[in-house]
Design a protein around this motif. Structure first.
Motif, mmCIF file in Angstrom:
data_model
loop_
_atom_site.group_PDB
_atom_site.id
_atom_site.type_symbol
_atom_site.label_atom_id
_atom_site.label_comp_id
_atom_site.label_asym_id
_atom_site.label_seq_id
_atom_site.Cartn_x
_atom_site.Cartn_y
_atom_site.Cartn_z
ATOM 1 N N TRP A 62 31.877 3.497 -43.819
ATOM 2 C CA TRP A 62 33.047 4.331 -43.566
ATOM 3 C C TRP A 62 32.847 5.704 -44.189
ATOM 4 C CZ3 TRP A 62 38.439 1.569 -43.895
ATOM 5 C CH2 TRP A 62 38.417 0.417 -43.105
ATOM 6 N N TRP A 63 33.269 6.737 -43.493
ATOM 7 C CA TRP A 63 33.209 8.121 -43.908
ATOM 8 C C TRP A 63 31.790 8.698 -43.833
ATOM 9 C CZ3 TRP A 63 38.170 7.777 -43.960
ATOM 10 C CH2 TRP A 63 38.815 6.738 -44.640
ATOM 11 N N GLY A 64 30.825 7.876 -43.412
ATOM 12 C CA GLY A 64 29.448 8.333 -43.318
ATOM 13 C C GLY A 64 29.045 8.622 -41.884
ATOM 14 N N ALA A 65 27.786 9.009 -41.706
ATOM 15 C CA ALA A 65 27.268 9.362 -40.380
ATOM 16 C C ALA A 65 27.029 8.114 -39.554
ATOM 17 C CB ALA A 65 25.965 10.133 -40.524
ATOM 18 N N ILE A 66 27.168 8.255 -38.227
ATOM 19 C CA ILE A 66 26.833 7.136 -37.362
ATOM 20 C C ILE A 66 25.311 7.023 -37.282
ATOM 21 C CG2 ILE A 66 28.935 7.445 -36.013
ATOM 22 C CD1 ILE A 66 27.118 8.453 -33.701
ATOM 23 N N TRP B 92 43.504 3.454 -37.600
ATOM 24 C CA TRP B 92 44.513 4.427 -37.204
ATOM 25 C C TRP B 92 45.204 5.033 -38.428
ATOM 26 C CZ3 TRP B 92 45.727 6.604 -32.627
ATOM 27 C CH2 TRP B 92 46.972 7.215 -32.487
ATOM 28 N N SER B 93 45.445 4.223 -39.442
ATOM 29 C CA SER B 93 46.105 4.719 -40.651
ATOM 30 C C SER B 93 45.283 5.818 -41.323
ATOM 31 C CB SER B 93 46.350 3.565 -41.629
ATOM 32 O OG SER B 93 45.133 2.912 -41.961
ATOM 33 N N ASN B 94 43.961 5.690 -41.293
ATOM 34 C CA ASN B 94 43.104 6.742 -41.844
ATOM 35 C C ASN B 94 43.173 8.010 -41.011
ATOM 36 O OD1 ASN B 94 42.125 5.257 -44.030
ATOM 37 N ND2 ASN B 94 40.506 4.326 -42.795
ATOM 38 N N MET B 95 43.241 7.832 -39.681
ATOM 39 C CA MET B 95 43.319 8.998 -38.802
ATOM 40 C C MET B 95 44.609 9.778 -39.045
ATOM 41 S SD MET B 95 41.877 10.919 -36.660
ATOM 42 C CE MET B 95 40.423 9.922 -36.303
ATOM 43 N N LEU B 96 45.692 9.065 -39.320
ATOM 44 C CA LEU B 96 46.940 9.761 -39.610
ATOM 45 C C LEU B 96 46.826 10.563 -40.900
ATOM 46 C CD1 LEU B 96 49.567 7.022 -38.685
ATOM 47 C CD2 LEU B 96 48.841 8.979 -37.317
ATOM 48 N N ARG B 97 46.146 10.027 -41.884
ATOM 49 C CA ARG B 97 45.946 10.756 -43.141
ATOM 50 C C ARG B 97 45.004 11.948 -42.931
ATOM 51 N NH1 ARG B 97 44.249 6.502 -47.598
ATOM 52 N NH2 ARG B 97 44.545 8.324 -48.966
ATOM 53 N N PHE B 98 44.019 11.783 -42.048
ATOM 54 C CA PHE B 98 43.134 12.896 -41.712
ATOM 55 C C PHE B 98 43.928 14.004 -41.026
ATOM 56 C CE2 PHE B 98 40.215 14.976 -38.699
ATOM 57 C CZ PHE B 98 39.215 15.389 -39.557
ATOM 58 N N ARG B 99 44.810 13.608 -40.103
ATOM 59 C CA ARG B 99 45.672 14.588 -39.433
ATOM 60 C C ARG B 99 46.483 15.387 -40.442
ATOM 61 N NH1 ARG B 99 50.984 12.017 -37.102
ATOM 62 N NH2 ARG B 99 51.174 11.839 -39.379
ATOM 63 N N LYS C 110 45.624 16.073 -43.394
ATOM 64 C CA LYS C 110 44.710 16.713 -44.363
ATOM 65 C C LYS C 110 44.904 16.162 -45.778
ATOM 66 C CE LYS C 110 44.208 21.028 -41.750
ATOM 67 N NZ LYS C 110 44.888 20.557 -40.533
ATOM 68 N N ASP C 111 45.062 14.864 -45.852
ATOM 69 C CA ASP C 111 45.196 14.181 -47.138
ATOM 70 C C ASP C 111 43.920 14.417 -47.945
ATOM 71 O OD1 ASP C 111 45.180 12.331 -49.226
ATOM 72 O OD2 ASP C 111 46.215 10.789 -48.059
ATOM 73 N N PRO C 112 44.012 15.093 -49.106
ATOM 74 C CA PRO C 112 42.795 15.404 -49.871
ATOM 75 C C PRO C 112 42.033 14.163 -50.318
ATOM 76 C CG PRO C 112 44.780 15.910 -51.140
ATOM 77 C CD PRO C 112 45.222 15.635 -49.749
ATOM 78 N N MET D 233 38.019 13.752 -49.439
ATOM 79 C CA MET D 233 37.029 13.600 -50.498
ATOM 80 C C MET D 233 36.088 12.425 -50.253
ATOM 81 S SD MET D 233 37.237 16.002 -52.753
ATOM 82 C CE MET D 233 36.404 15.272 -54.166
ATOM 83 N N LYS D 234 36.474 11.510 -49.368
ATOM 84 C CA LYS D 234 35.669 10.310 -49.133
ATOM 85 C C LYS D 234 34.464 10.574 -48.242
ATOM 86 C CE LYS D 234 39.522 6.996 -49.502
ATOM 87 N NZ LYS D 234 38.988 6.107 -50.548
ATOM 88 N N PHE D 235 34.494 11.651 -47.470
ATOM 89 C CA PHE D 235 33.462 11.857 -46.461
ATOM 90 C C PHE D 235 32.099 12.149 -47.090
ATOM 91 C CE2 PHE D 235 37.213 12.710 -43.853
ATOM 92 C CZ PHE D 235 36.899 11.979 -42.716
ATOM 93 N N THR D 236 31.095 11.433 -46.625
ATOM 94 C CA THR D 236 29.709 11.740 -46.997
ATOM 95 C C THR D 236 28.989 12.449 -45.860
ATOM 96 O OG1 THR D 236 28.957 9.562 -46.244
ATOM 97 C CG2 THR D 236 29.584 9.772 -48.566
ATOM 98 N N SER D 237 29.628 12.514 -44.704
ATOM 99 C CA SER D 237 29.106 13.257 -43.559
ATOM 100 C C SER D 237 30.285 13.929 -42.880
ATOM 101 C CB SER D 237 28.391 12.322 -42.579
ATOM 102 O OG SER D 237 27.887 13.042 -41.462
ATOM 103 N N MET D 238 30.036 15.078 -42.277
ATOM 104 C CA MET D 238 31.119 15.803 -41.624
ATOM 105 C C MET D 238 30.517 16.761 -40.610
ATOM 106 S SD MET D 238 34.301 16.507 -41.124
ATOM 107 C CE MET D 238 35.182 15.637 -42.415
ATOM 108 N N TYR D 239 31.275 17.052 -39.551
ATOM 109 C CA TYR D 239 30.815 18.054 -38.592
ATOM 110 C C TYR D 239 30.604 19.363 -39.353
ATOM 111 C CZ TYR D 239 30.216 19.773 -33.837
ATOM 112 O OH TYR D 239 29.682 20.271 -32.678
ATOM 113 N N PRO D 240 29.405 19.956 -39.305
ATOM 114 C CA PRO D 240 29.059 21.051 -40.223
ATOM 115 C C PRO D 240 29.890 22.320 -40.098
ATOM 116 C CG PRO D 240 27.076 20.060 -39.296
ATOM 117 C CD PRO D 240 28.238 19.509 -38.531
#
Length: 546
Positions: free
Chosen positions: A9-13, A28-35, A37-39, A43-50
């Motif tokens: 989770w939170w990493g690259a495919i 879905w609950s994580n997506m709502l928090r992403f929407r 911008k829950d810090p 902070m959990k992401f180890t990969s992200m669109y650059p």
């Protein structure tokens, strides 16, 4: 059914190379928090669109620059041209930023050379104000790439501050850049959809950029330098495109549905502008649009362009230039090569191709000669050249997987008992004739299709959440990757603007699907299981999911 995904989770495919541009975010609950911008989530992401957040190699380069610069309480944003750095400062200090705008004395640009690799133009600003300037990186897309940053870090001992008067490192294009231009020029002329053209695309008509948004932003800047007039965005588009048209220049008119009625509205607008002695500089559009996959009548738009003297700029990323040929009507074709052309989700790139048959070609050629500088890194070019060797064979699989899934889902959409309400794909929409008119001719080795992207709408929010949570596929942005990616695109990007999105036929119950190269029957079975869960959600009482 396949085994449950083991991706972090939170990493690259997978295959998750160093320069992955994806992330996996189940639930879905994580997506709502992403929407929201829950810090804690961010902070959990180890990969992200650059373009959304800096890649780890870019972060490391920033840290090295700050160390050499010996600054306290500062952040920095590195660019490879003085123009980009200056535009970043201009953006951050613009009155249009209103209360957020920084004062010019809060920012500075300093020059750093990295051995004989590159000259960097670095914007410095107070660390606590970094997010004021960061949208420029996100939307303009002209920041340094992760591979370039990685190589800069490897040569970190050669990082030093320099002055403009010193000679800059000389960067020579690698062979892969020329191969890419030749490949793209050939694809542009392969099995054309219309009659023979006056002139054929040559590699010299192909311009490479570091991201899809860099191509859009840069071309927009070229046009502003000459015309400084409003533009029109016709049909819905990737969310950064309207930001570029709004944040730079005198603004734009948005006709977000891309319907025949809006072409009528555009024509009336052009007439009114002409009466006032004004004309627009360009109409921008996607073919088809993202995320609702509608296809505008670009033939009618071409006639308006000829009659009212504006440029027609078409982004064919979703259709993909193996499937569609828009060059007959476009003055410039823009393509995010990051997507299915690359296909492996580990490099970002774009092209802008000038139409040599356009009446405006000499004018555009001169404009690009004056303003274009190649900031596409050789390391990225080499990765993209290798990735794109199997572009055609992968595209055949992507086309087939998407079409088969759409056919399966469309059958359910026609069943009132199913939780599937609607499917958005060129084949299911009234605008299909506009798409088919621009499809390339079939050849012995390739039959054109409708692309890898579609959206599906569920009939309730509860069903949507159940579908998302029970679909055993990767969850995140991007398209054209080896593995299928799904995302509640409208919820994630426009979750705070749902009332406005309704005007364009979009809502929080829609899931965008970017198919991958998996076995077709396996994909259908995974969707069948998720839809069964969605159907079950209709029969139960749920607490609010918003």
């Amino acid at each position: 059914m396949t085994a449950p995904l083991q991706t972090e989770w939170w990493g690259a495919i997978p295959p998750a190379p160093r320069h992955a541009i994806t992330f996996h975010m189940p639930l879905w609950s994580n997506m709502l928090r992403f929407r929201d911008k829950d810090p804690e989530i961010l902070m959990k992401f180890t990969s992200m669109y650059p373009r959304m957040m800096p890649h780890k190699d870019v972060k490391e380069l920033m840290a090295k620059i700050l160390s050499v610069a010996k600054t306290d309480g500062q952040a920095c944003i590195p660019f490879t041209t003085a123009v980009s750095a200056s535009e970043c400062v201009k953006f951050a200090t613009s009155p249009s930023r209103k209360a957020e705008a920084l004062s010019p004395d809060q920012l500075s640009i300093r020059i750093f050379d990295v051995a004989n690799l590159v000259r960097l133009y670095v914007v410095f600003l107070p660390a606590q104000e970094n997010m004021v300037a960061w949208p420029f990186w996100m939307n303009a897309g002209v920041g340094i790439s992760s591979r370039w940053a990685e190589d800069c870090v490897k040569h970190g001992e050669g990082l030093r501050e320099a002055t403009e008067s010193e000679p800059a490192p000389v960067v020579v294009e690698c062979e892969a850049q020329g191969v890419l231009r030749e490949r793209i020029a050939g694809l542009m002329e392969r099995a054309p959809a219309g009659p023979p053209r006056k002139a054929k695309v040559t590699p010299d008509d192909v311009y490479l950029y570091q991201t899809g948004m860099a191509s859009i932003y840069s071309v927009h800047q070229y046009l502003l330098s000459v015309y400084n007039a409003k533009s029109v965005l016709f049909g819905f588009a990737f969310h950064s495109t309207p930001h570029v048209l709004e944040d730079f220049g005198p603004g734009f008119k948005f006709l977000g549905n891309g319907t025949p009625e809006e072409i009528d509205e555009l024509e009336q607008y052009l007439k009114e502008e002409a009466k006032e002695g004004r004309k627009i500089q360009a109409v921008w559009l996607e073919f088809p649009s993202n995320p609702n996959l509608s296809t505008p009548d670009i033939g009618r738009l071409r006639k308006l362009a000829d009659g009212y003297g504006f440029l027609l700029l078409i982004d064919d990323t979703l259709g993909s230039f193996c499937n569609v040929d828009v060059l007959e009507v476009a003055d410039i074709v823009l393509t995010s090569l990051t997507k299915s052309f690359s296909g492996y989700a580990d490099v970002m790139a774009a092209s802008a191709v000038l139409n040599p048959s356009s009446a405006r070609y000499p004018e555009l050629k001169a404009l690009f000669k004056k303003f274009y500088t190649n900031q596409f890194y050789n390391g990225d070019a080499e990765a993209l050249e290798k990735n794109s060797r199997d572009y055609m064979s992968r595209s055949a699989t992507l086309n087939n997987n998407a079409l088969r899934l759409v056919e399966f889902l469309q059958t359910l959409a026609e069943d009132p008992k199913s939780s599937v309400a609607k499917v958005f794909y060129p084949t299911t929409l009234p605008s299909l004739p506009c798409y088919k008119e621009r499809m390339r001719s079939a050849t012995e080795d390739f039959t054109p299709g409708y692309g890898c992207l579609f959206s599906v709408e569920l009939d309730t929010l509860e069903a949507t959440a159940a579908f998302y949570d029970n679909l055993n596929l990767h969850k995140g942005p991007h398209l054209g990757a080896p593995l299928t990616l799904i995302i509640p695109y409208v919820m994630a990007l426009y979750g705070k603007e749902l009332d406005k999105m309704a005007d364009y036929g979009m809502n929080e119950k829609q899931i965008r699907v970017a198919v991958g190269l998996e076995n077709t029957d396996t994909l259908i079975e995974e969707f069948r299981i998720a839809i069964k869960a969605a159907d079950g959600a209709k029969k139960n009482t749920f607490v609010s999911l918003t």
